[in-house]
Design a protein around this motif. Structure first.
Motif, PDB file in Angstrom:
ATOM      1  N   THR A 169      42.019  44.929  30.877  1.00 58.04           N
ATOM      2  CA  THR A 169      41.290  44.432  29.713  1.00 58.04           C
ATOM      3  C   THR A 169      39.942  43.939  30.203  1.00 58.04           C
ATOM      4  OG1 THR A 169      42.462  42.324  30.000  1.00 58.04           O
ATOM      5  CG2 THR A 169      43.256  43.793  28.293  1.00 58.04           C
ATOM      6  N   LEU A 170      38.877  44.371  29.573  1.00 53.90           N
ATOM      7  CA  LEU A 170      37.538  43.947  29.984  1.00 53.90           C
ATOM      8  C   LEU A 170      37.371  42.448  29.751  1.00 53.90           C
ATOM      9  CD1 LEU A 170      35.431  46.937  28.673  1.00 53.90           C
ATOM     10  CD2 LEU A 170      35.486  46.122  31.024  1.00 53.90           C
TER      11      LEU A 170
ATOM     12  N   THR B 133      39.652  54.969  26.006  1.00 55.28           N
ATOM     13  CA  THR B 133      41.081  55.130  25.730  1.00 55.28           C
ATOM     14  C   THR B 133      41.452  54.349  24.481  1.00 55.28           C
ATOM     15  OG1 THR B 133      41.741  53.195  27.021  1.00 55.28           O
ATOM     16  CG2 THR B 133      41.553  55.283  28.209  1.00 55.28           C
ATOM     17  N   THR B 134      42.610  54.655  23.973  1.00 58.84           N
ATOM     18  CA  THR B 134      43.210  53.800  22.961  1.00 58.84           C
ATOM     19  C   THR B 134      44.009  52.705  23.661  1.00 58.84           C
ATOM     20  OG1 THR B 134      45.231  55.123  22.832  1.00 58.84           O
ATOM     21  CG2 THR B 134      43.390  55.773  21.399  1.00 58.84           C
TER      22      THR B 134
ATOM     23  N   GLU C 135      47.035  54.187  25.328  1.00 62.96           N
ATOM     24  CA  GLU C 135      46.793  55.065  26.479  1.00 62.96           C
ATOM     25  C   GLU C 135      46.469  54.301  27.758  1.00 62.96           C
ATOM     26  OE1 GLU C 135      44.965  59.066  24.314  1.00 62.96           O
ATOM     27  OE2 GLU C 135      43.635  57.448  24.985  1.00 62.96           O
ATOM     28  N   LYS C 136      46.092  53.032  27.651  1.00 65.42           N
ATOM     29  CA  LYS C 136      45.656  52.300  28.840  1.00 65.42           C
ATOM     30  C   LYS C 136      46.740  52.241  29.904  1.00 65.42           C
ATOM     31  CE  LYS C 136      44.265  48.376  27.095  1.00 65.42           C
ATOM     32  NZ  LYS C 136      43.644  47.033  27.071  1.00 65.42           N
ATOM     33  N   TYR C 137      47.963  51.929  29.501  1.00 65.05           N
ATOM     34  CA  TYR C 137      49.021  51.833  30.506  1.00 65.05           C
ATOM     35  C   TYR C 137      49.319  53.205  31.113  1.00 65.05           C
ATOM     36  CZ  TYR C 137      53.399  51.135  32.878  1.00 65.05           C
ATOM     37  OH  TYR C 137      54.377  51.109  33.844  1.00 65.05           O
ATOM     38  N   THR C 138      49.264  54.265  30.309  1.00 66.03           N
ATOM     39  CA  THR C 138      49.513  55.610  30.830  1.00 66.03           C
ATOM     40  C   THR C 138      48.502  55.970  31.911  1.00 66.03           C
ATOM     41  OG1 THR C 138      50.432  56.300  28.695  1.00 66.03           O
ATOM     42  CG2 THR C 138      49.708  58.036  30.207  1.00 66.03           C
ATOM     43  N   VAL C 139      47.230  55.689  31.644  1.00 69.54           N
ATOM     44  CA  VAL C 139      46.193  55.984  32.638  1.00 69.54           C
ATOM     45  C   VAL C 139      46.393  55.136  33.893  1.00 69.54           C
ATOM     46  CG1 VAL C 139      43.711  55.974  33.076  1.00 69.54           C
ATOM     47  CG2 VAL C 139      44.573  56.688  30.844  1.00 69.54           C
TER      48      VAL C 139
ATOM     49  N   ALA D 295      35.627  50.800  40.725  1.00 64.73           N
ATOM     50  CA  ALA D 295      36.025  49.906  39.637  1.00 64.73           C
ATOM     51  C   ALA D 295      36.300  50.761  38.406  1.00 64.73           C
ATOM     52  CB  ALA D 295      34.944  48.875  39.345  1.00 64.73           C
ATOM     53  N   VAL D 296      37.511  50.667  37.884  1.00 62.54           N
ATOM     54  CA  VAL D 296      37.924  51.433  36.714  1.00 62.54           C
ATOM     55  C   VAL D 296      38.149  50.467  35.561  1.00 62.54           C
ATOM     56  CG1 VAL D 296      39.678  52.960  35.750  1.00 62.54           C
ATOM     57  CG2 VAL D 296      38.979  53.230  38.135  1.00 62.54           C
ATOM     58  N   SER D 297      37.517  50.739  34.427  1.00 65.10           N
ATOM     59  CA  SER D 297      37.662  49.883  33.247  1.00 65.10           C
ATOM     60  C   SER D 297      38.111  50.723  32.064  1.00 65.10           C
ATOM     61  CB  SER D 297      36.341  49.181  32.917  1.00 65.10           C
ATOM     62  OG  SER D 297      35.879  48.416  34.018  1.00 65.10           O
ATOM     63  N   PHE D 298      38.858  50.066  31.174  1.00 61.60           N
ATOM     64  CA  PHE D 298      39.344  50.742  29.969  1.00 61.60           C
ATOM     65  C   PHE D 298      38.607  50.179  28.760  1.00 61.60           C
ATOM     66  CE2 PHE D 298      43.491  50.915  32.487  1.00 61.60           C
ATOM     67  CZ  PHE D 298      43.152  52.145  33.046  1.00 61.60           C
ATOM     68  N   ALA D 299      37.905  51.061  28.059  1.00 64.14           N
ATOM     69  CA  ALA D 299      37.196  50.663  26.842  1.00 64.14           C
ATOM     70  C   ALA D 299      38.032  51.117  25.651  1.00 64.14           C
ATOM     71  CB  ALA D 299      35.805  51.287  26.810  1.00 64.14           C
ATOM     72  N   CYS D 300      38.880  50.226  25.181  1.00 63.22           N
ATOM     73  CA  CYS D 300      39.732  50.527  24.034  1.00 63.22           C
ATOM     74  C   CYS D 300      39.051  50.032  22.759  1.00 63.22           C
ATOM     75  CB  CYS D 300      41.105  49.895  24.216  1.00 63.22           C
ATOM     76  SG  CYS D 300      41.058  48.090  24.342  1.00 63.22           S
ATOM     77  N   GLU D 301      39.819  49.950  21.682  1.00 60.25           N
ATOM     78  CA  GLU D 301      39.231  49.543  20.412  1.00 60.25           C
ATOM     79  C   GLU D 301      38.615  48.155  20.479  1.00 60.25           C
ATOM     80  OE1 GLU D 301      42.890  52.120  19.589  1.00 60.25           O
ATOM     81  OE2 GLU D 301      42.280  50.520  20.937  1.00 60.25           O
ATOM     82  N   GLU D 302      39.228  47.258  21.240  1.00 56.84           N
ATOM     83  CA  GLU D 302      38.697  45.895  21.356  1.00 56.84           C
ATOM     84  C   GLU D 302      37.748  45.755  22.538  1.00 56.84           C
ATOM     85  OE1 GLU D 302      40.260  41.287  22.038  1.00 56.84           O
ATOM     86  OE2 GLU D 302      41.697  42.949  21.883  1.00 56.84           O
TER      87      GLU D 302
END
Length: 524
Positions: free
Chosen positions: A417-418, A323-324, A327-331, A441-448
């Motif tokens: 945030t990871l 995600t960006t 988009e993290k909060y939307t998901v 377990a759901v993780s968001f891999a954004c730009e950082e």
């Protein structure tokens, strides 16, 4: 005339009293004597009747004396509990608690808790700790390691004569966080139900006087404590560790990270020599620093290790969404709305980030709780209880606050945030899939966050299959409501109060200085 009236009144009162006695005895099932003949109405007859009554009174009393009260026979005492009441069928590849020399009172409590088969860490460690050996156990949260050292502590204390006096601690358990201390004490009280062994939690942040009074007035066999509060009570002479024969350090790696080791050294210095006590050390990871501590505080410790992938791979389904940052909060919002009955725990790295996230969820109509280091201890305990009881389904927490939380039925763990450290990832997802249960377990891999994935994959020895979120998870959330205005955002005062702020924001230049400020607030 008056004399005759008085005699007649006395006779009538006597007959009424005797009738009452007969009725009462009849109700009790006692023998009832025949009623005396009525007295004559003449004066002489009255005197003779009175005399006859006086002469017959002792005999009547003797004949009609009620039986002595006999206390009801005490209920027969229940038969002593035995292992025959707790049958567990042997299973191939599994160990039962029956297979170890665990005292009967502890087994009785284990039966009440319906613990049937041992987890891998219990299977590997119980024999050594019950034999009195020092031990270093490498085990993640949710593997059952707490039961290992609690069973060992209780078994040893049952085999030794009880200490005399107050304040003499026989076993000490140290943990890094207040929540973990309360959880260990709760589990210990359940296992010590039939042992006659007292367990006292000692932790900072609240109940100072209550804990001090408890230590001063009661005999505490086992103290479960955070290092700081324990040192405080030791300085006041409320805790005596000279006769402590057992030391347990839980989550030693976290104690190192949080800077507790100097305090732990002070506490260990008050204990008997390591040759005169049993020391158990548990840690999710065993880096060189933990190994050095084990060498200093243990005597030829046994090393046991539960499979690190048991929690990380077998019992938890791990999903990584690409995600960006926007988009993290939307998901997250759509994930929570799509599972209204599931218990969801959301992790963030920073306290201010967790607070902003919880506020945003509340503005979107999602009832959630915040658990961070800035929340007072009393509120933290009440919020945990609300989450545990299911009154609130979503909990937003930081790593320090969420460490050691043991709550059944957490379906999802979300890494908003990871984490910076791979070990924290394992601890986070260990909140679900506990003791063999299934979880996600759901993780968001954004730009950082994507930069932290390789180290996590190396640590858990597994490659992530990163996927894009489904279309249903990318539906924009509704515009949030202001918490101050409740469900309505149309009050007259709110627009007037907020209009100058909006005007000031529009009038700010959108140059590089503003972009730098936004990056600074959005980073670490």
């Amino acid at each position: 005339m008056m004399k005759k009236f008085l005699l007649a009144a006395g006779n009538r009162i006597r007959r009424i009293a005797q009738a009452g006695k007969r009725k009462y005895r009849k109700l009790l099932g006692q023998p009832v004597a025949a009623a005396p003949a009525p007295a004559e109405s003449t004066a002489g007859g009255g005197r003779e009747a009175a005399a006859a009554v006086r002469q017959a009174a002792p005999a009547a009393v003797a004949a009609e004396a009620p039986r002595k009260y006999r206390a009801p026979a005490k209920a027969r005492e229940k038969a002593e509990w035995s292992l025959e009441s707790f049958q567990v069928v042997p299973a191939e590849g599994k160990s039962r608690f029956h297979d170890y020399p665990i005292p009967l009172p502890i087994m009785h409590a284990i039966a009440d808790l319906d613990f049937r088969y041992c987890t891998p860490i219990q299977e590997k460690a119980l024999a050594d700790v019950l034999a009195g050996h020092d031990l270093v156990g490498k085990a993640n949260t949710g593997t059952g390691k707490t039961a290992v050292f609690l069973v060992a502590v209780l078994a040893r204390l049952l085999a030794e004569p009880p200490a005399q006096g107050k304040g003499g601690v026989r076993a000490l358990v140290l943990a890094p966080t207040r929540e973990l201390v309360m959880q260990i004490a709760k589990d210990g009280i359940g296992l010590a139900k039939y042992c006659g062994i007292s367990i006292c939690p000692v932790f900072g942040g609240t109940d100072y006087q209550k804990q001090a009074t408890l230590l001063e007035t009661r005999k505490c066999d086992v103290v479960v404590a955070t290092p700081g509060r324990l040192i405080d009570f030791m300085g006041k002479g409320l805790v005596d560790l000279r006769h402590c024969r057992m030391l347990v350090l839980d989550e030693a790696d976290r104690m190192l990270d949080m800077g507790f080791i100097p305090d732990v050294r002070r506490i260990v210095g008050r204990l008997p020599k390591k040759e005169d006590r049993q020391t158990l050390l548990f840690s999710a990871t065993v880096p060189e620093d933990v190994q050095r501590l084990a060498a200093q505080w243990c005597v030829k410790p046994k090393m046991v290790e539960a499979e690190p992938e048991q929690v990380a791979v077998e019992t938890v389904e791990q999903i990584v969404y690409l995600t960006t940052t926007e988009e993290k909060y939307t998901v997250l919002y759509n994930l929570v709305k799509g599972h209204p009955e599931d218990r969801i725990m959301v992790f963030a790295n920073m306290k201010n980030e967790a607070k902003r996230l919880a506020n945003r969820l509340e503005r979107n109509g999602i009832d959630c709780l915040l658990l961070s280091g800035d929340v007072e201890q009393a509120k933290r305990a009440s919020r945990l209880e609300m989450f545990r009881s299911g009154k609130v389904k979503v909990l937003v927490a930081t790593d320090v606050a969420g460490r050691g939380i043991h709550i059944e039925g957490i379906t999802f763990v979300v890494n908003f945030t990871l984490p910076y450290e791979p070990e924290d990832y394992v601890h986070r997802i260990g909140r679900t899939g506990r003791a063999g249960a299934r979880g996600k377990a759901v993780s968001f891999a954004c730009e950082e966050g994507s930069f932290y994935l390789p180290s996590i994959e190396e640590f858990i020895k597994r490659k992530f299959d990163c996927v894009l979120p489904e279309e249903s998870l990318l539906v924009p959330p509704p515009k949030g409501q202001s918490p101050a205005s409740g469900t309505s955002n149309t009050t007259t005062a709110a627009p007037d109060a907020s209009r100058p702020k909006r005007q000031r924001r529009r009038s700010r230049p959108s140059g590089p200085r503003r972009e730098g400020g936004e990056k600074g607030t959005g980073g670490r």
